[in-house]
Design a protein around this motif. Structure first.
Motif, PDB file in Angstrom:
ATOM      1  N   LEU A  83       9.772  56.662  50.892  1.00  0.00           N
ATOM      2  CA  LEU A  83      11.220  56.448  51.020  1.00  0.00           C
ATOM      3  C   LEU A  83      11.882  55.994  49.725  1.00  0.00           C
ATOM      4  CD1 LEU A  83      11.898  54.867  54.465  1.00  0.00           C
ATOM      5  CD2 LEU A  83      12.142  57.213  53.673  1.00  0.00           C
ATOM      6  N   GLY A  84      11.146  55.199  48.946  1.00  0.00           N
ATOM      7  CA  GLY A  84      11.738  54.690  47.709  1.00  0.00           C
ATOM      8  C   GLY A  84      12.046  55.805  46.719  1.00  0.00           C
ATOM      9  N   ALA A 109       7.944  44.691  60.711  1.00  0.00           N
ATOM     10  CA  ALA A 109       8.794  43.499  60.698  1.00  0.00           C
ATOM     11  C   ALA A 109       8.458  42.630  61.903  1.00  0.00           C
ATOM     12  CB  ALA A 109      10.261  43.915  60.750  1.00  0.00           C
ATOM     13  N   PHE A 146       7.150  39.987  57.597  1.00  0.00           N
ATOM     14  CA  PHE A 146       6.383  41.161  58.006  1.00  0.00           C
ATOM     15  C   PHE A 146       4.997  40.757  58.506  1.00  0.00           C
ATOM     16  CE2 PHE A 146       9.695  42.951  55.463  1.00  0.00           C
ATOM     17  CZ  PHE A 146       9.907  44.214  55.985  1.00  0.00           C
ATOM     18  N   ALA A 162      16.319  53.619  52.615  1.00  0.00           N
ATOM     19  CA  ALA A 162      15.155  52.813  52.210  1.00  0.00           C
ATOM     20  C   ALA A 162      15.355  51.355  52.606  1.00  0.00           C
ATOM     21  CB  ALA A 162      14.914  52.941  50.700  1.00  0.00           C
ATOM     22  N   ILE A 201      14.886  50.872  56.548  1.00  0.00           N
ATOM     23  CA  ILE A 201      13.467  50.860  56.899  1.00  0.00           C
ATOM     24  C   ILE A 201      12.782  49.636  56.289  1.00  0.00           C
ATOM     25  CG2 ILE A 201      11.269  52.114  56.708  1.00  0.00           C
ATOM     26  CD1 ILE A 201      13.225  53.486  58.541  1.00  0.00           C
ATOM     27  N   GLY A 202      13.142  49.331  55.037  1.00  0.00           N
ATOM     28  CA  GLY A 202      12.525  48.188  54.363  1.00  0.00           C
ATOM     29  C   GLY A 202      12.820  46.866  55.041  1.00  0.00           C
ATOM     30  N   SER A 203      13.936  46.803  55.774  1.00  0.00           N
ATOM     31  CA  SER A 203      14.270  45.559  56.475  1.00  0.00           C
ATOM     32  C   SER A 203      13.491  45.424  57.770  1.00  0.00           C
ATOM     33  CB  SER A 203      15.769  45.538  56.791  1.00  0.00           C
ATOM     34  OG  SER A 203      16.032  46.402  57.881  1.00  0.00           O
ATOM     35  N   ASP A 216       4.641  46.852  49.283  1.00  0.00           N
ATOM     36  CA  ASP A 216       5.797  47.712  49.011  1.00  0.00           C
ATOM     37  C   ASP A 216       6.679  47.706  50.259  1.00  0.00           C
ATOM     38  OD1 ASP A 216       7.593  49.775  48.768  1.00  0.00           O
ATOM     39  OD2 ASP A 216       6.124  51.298  48.226  1.00  0.00           O
ATOM     40  N   TYR A 217       7.716  46.837  50.255  1.00  0.00           N
ATOM     41  CA  TYR A 217       8.533  46.714  51.458  1.00  0.00           C
ATOM     42  C   TYR A 217       9.414  47.937  51.689  1.00  0.00           C
ATOM     43  CZ  TYR A 217       6.968  41.885  51.730  1.00  0.00           C
ATOM     44  OH  TYR A 217       6.207  40.765  51.832  1.00  0.00           O
ATOM     45  N   ALA A 218       9.831  48.613  50.601  1.00  0.00           N
ATOM     46  CA  ALA A 218      10.688  49.798  50.792  1.00  0.00           C
ATOM     47  C   ALA A 218       9.958  50.841  51.624  1.00  0.00           C
ATOM     48  CB  ALA A 218      11.091  50.392  49.437  1.00  0.00           C
ATOM     49  N   ASN A 219       8.654  50.955  51.442  1.00  0.00           N
ATOM     50  CA  ASN A 219       7.877  51.887  52.256  1.00  0.00           C
ATOM     51  C   ASN A 219       7.110  51.178  53.369  1.00  0.00           C
ATOM     52  OD1 ASN A 219       8.270  54.626  51.172  1.00  0.00           O
ATOM     53  ND2 ASN A 219       7.578  53.673  49.258  1.00  0.00           N
ATOM     54  N   ARG A 220       7.301  49.863  53.484  1.00  0.00           N
ATOM     55  CA  ARG A 220       6.588  49.055  54.483  1.00  0.00           C
ATOM     56  C   ARG A 220       5.085  49.310  54.461  1.00  0.00           C
ATOM     57  NH1 ARG A 220       7.357  49.779  59.556  1.00  0.00           N
ATOM     58  NH2 ARG A 220       8.443  51.743  59.438  1.00  0.00           N
TER      59      ARG A 220
END
Lengths: 479, 479
Positions: free
Chosen positions: A359-360, B229, B142, A252, A255-257, B116-120
């Protein structure tokens, strides 16, 4: 063709109807395109979802779009159900026939019609295998991106029906992202073309709708697909963790980065052991969870991306980082992963779920999956496309014990419901088919499902195309 | 609500029907959500395709999905046509009302509900502007990829309706490639959800179908979109050529080699001169065609990709290669390009075509376009997304001369037919709307169009949603 076949008494009608249909089909097609001897029908009685078997009424193997159109025109006129079939590799029963249906196999339409590098496209017949497209253009440095594990056998027509994915669709998308156009025969034999080499299309996106519609909206006979340039290099790296939670959280965070590797595959301890015993891929056996992260590009690009990934993995307490030192090692790493299903099949029967989650929720769903399987007294191995949240728990059971089989099925249903409840869905790439049709009500409200069925009826009022799939059996709106 | 409104004599019925509808809507909505004074209706009489104007019956500006649902339930019951509207920036007349229709504007639903950055992903209401999504997440590195020139004003709901693109969709795809889910109100007021944060969905891809359906299948009230990103760096480079043929062939070769820059924009000599006079962007004036090629990534990645591109450009006899030396220069280059329409509007009236062609046909279509425009005694400037083959010839004319305007429209139609005949399509990103509805028969065979209309009817049997758009006016199948 005799209209009389409809009005005979039941038993006689069934027999005579079958004979009449076969006789009529024989008039429409060359002799080598029609299969009706029971012995010869056996190869078509099931697909890779082996829970159901049924001999079809007959099998037609047309060689041209015109022949497909003639068959559909006939079947539409007489209400004969038609089950389209590529290579029969469906894991959800998408190609399984029923006894009153003919199977329409596309395997004879297997030519690559055009390769056009200026537009980076290829036009292929529906029966072309997935891998043969990439093989054809490899010498010029190109490939076709979606790569299901069955890519050696499965056909582009089947891929379109199921909107198939693969390990590398994290970066390149699934079939719908790589499909530009189709030639399709509608239920009444009309031939239409959707999309083409150009960007987008005027009017509605019927192409997107057809992709993933499991053969219920028409028979695709040709496809225009996107070709991509092969990257300069590619490098899979192994990351071993002490817990599945740590590995899931690491995915997570990658991908989150904003980093998008080509692939992030996840294996839990049982999967690692099964695959390593089979393939000697060099997987570490002292970890509880393994990620295979593949990056690609120039050496400098791969180094830079890997440095970022390693840093994230360290924050999650990664135990082992193993970069492969040669092309041979890289091939072994992928051999281990891609043989997971076969290797599992050596030690037990299994069913493979295809639920997909945000993903979370990876770690949460992994933990709850373990609880569910344990409650049913079964074992599970997890090996899946983690970057996409596309989980593939393999539930191990003994197919010779009907109670064990029933427990496995029930556990599988609970896991899929868990995925939906976590904000995910029933299927990432295997389709609904027969397997998950009754779970569709768990995924969708009645209004959602009604609208999908209304769209189906707008293409095929009589629901003769691939019947009894996708929607709950009680789902069909009253006529 | 009175059923009686349907049965009054014609003239009285029209007046009373309007009054009755307004009165009923006033019962359904807060007072500040209903506009019906003629003076206040004027801002809604047209959109950015200014060829038609018509006051709507009334305008509703709901603040919640429940209010949208209540309006749709009412309009469905009484057969009141509904024209959904975002910011009214449509270039094809997609938001232009008709006098018996209400406009349903989404501008009051403009909140970003979740990031929600974890799932972008981000969940936004339909009336959020395109740019505000990127602005909200910019601080965390982002952005939301599709970037229509109108991105400061246009809304995500309108982007979904038209499947909007932008200069950077060469790499990142158009709206459909960046849309993960919607909440949508069906014609009868039922609220459904399509897609979500997860990969793919079980069942049919109704999400893909809805994207680009120009508001005819339902009213989208919320959208889940993908965040990406931001790249490390980005660098636009100018390539000047002596002929449009050379520039067009260079584009085809860049794409054909597998390189995918973020953007490849094309300007011919008239466009260069118009934009340079307006923006002083530093464009070379001694060339006949200019490419703006933008690459992104790390410095090393950009250097490597640019080296390949420069080599290809040299093979096509490039005359000028100018790399910008600063962020200021880069911004100026884009300012020149993005002001092309406004700058053209300063010197003449114009209509902008949106035909899209296979890349191999760029030079052919440019030459034929010049011939067509010359035959009609008009001038043309070409400035467009060359990497996608998405052409935007601006046909210059004098709107005060009805004959000149008619000639421009006729020339435009010929150019769009040319694009279709070259294997392309009528519209890359602006939609069909009113502008191109009568050309749809040139793009599609009757069977293709019939199937699209059948799908429309499966969502909206009475065709009350955004009527008179997309399909030829004689196109509707008999009831």
């Amino acid at each position: 063709m005799s209209e009389a076949i409809r009005f005979l008494p039941p038993r006689q009608a069934v027999l005579s109807r079958r004979a009449a249909i076969i006789s009529d089909l024989a008039d429409l097609l060359p002799a080598d395109c029609l299969v009706h001897e029971p012995r010869e029908l056996v190869p078509f009685e099931t697909d890779a979802f082996i829970s159901y078997r049924r001999l079809p009424l007959a099998v037609v193997l047309p060689k041209t779009t015109a022949q497909v159109a003639a068959v559909m025109k006939y079947c539409h006129r007489y209400g004969v159900p038609v089950v389209p079939r590529g290579a029969g590799t469906s894991l959800s029963g998408g190609a399984i026939p029923q006894e009153d249906a003919i199977v329409l196999g596309l395997s004879r339409m297997s030519r690559i019609l055009e390769v056009d590098y200026a537009n980076r496209t290829a036009i292929v017949q529906a029966g072309v295998t997935n891998l043969s497209i990439s093989e054809t253009v490899a010498i010029d440095g190109f490939f076709y991106a979606p790569d299901p594990s069955s890519q050696l056998a499965c056909t582009i027509g089947g891929n379109i029906g199921m909107n198939s994915g693969g390990a590398h669709c994290l970066k390149y998308g699934v079939t719908t992202n790589n499909l530009l156009g189709v030639k399709m025969v509608l239920v009444d034999g009309t031939v239409i073309e959707l999309g083409g080499k150009h960007l987008d299309s005027a009017g509605y996106d019927l192409l997107g709708l057809v992709c993933g519609s499991e053969g219920q909206l028409g028979i695709v006979t040709e496809a225009t697909v996107r070709l991509l340039a092969k990257p300069e290099g590619a490098r899979p790296v192994l990351f071993g963790f002490d817990t599945s939670e740590a590995a899931g959280a690491c995915v997570a965070d990658i991908i989150g980065s904003g980093i998008i590797p080509v692939a992030i595959e996840f294996m839990d301890k049982p999967a690692i052991e099964i695959c390593e015993a089979f393939a000697q891929a060099g997987y570490p056996l002292d970890v509880d969870a393994l990620l295979i992260v593949e990056v690609e590009g120039s050496e400098a690009e791969m180094d830079a991306m890997l440095a970022d990934i390693v840093e994230i993995a360290r924050r999650h307490g990664v135990k082992t980082v193993r970069e492969c030192q040669s092309a041979m090692e890289a091939a072994l790493i992928w051999k281990g992963r891609k043989s997971a299903f076969g290797a599992t099949g050596r030690i037990a029967d299994y069913i493979c779920m295809d639920g997909t989650v945000p993903l979370g929720k990876l770690s949460y769903v992994l933990n709850r999956t373990a609880e569910i399987v344990e409650r049913f007294g079964l074992r599970v191995a997890n090996v899946f496309h983690a970057g996409d949240g596309n989980m593939h728990p393999l539930i191990l059971f003994n197919a010779n014990d009907p109670e064990d089989a029933a427990r496995a099925e029930e556990a599988g249903n609970e896991i899929l419901k868990l995925c939906v409840d976590a904000g995910g869905c029933l299927t990432g790439e295997h389709g609904v088919g027969i397997e998950k049709r009754d779970l569709m009500r768990h995924q969708y409200a009645d209004a959602d499902l009604d609208q999908q069925m209304a769209v189906r009826s707008a293409f095929d009022e009589g629901w003769i195309l691939n019947p009894s799939k996708v929607f709950p059996l009680d789902g069909r709106p009253a006529a």
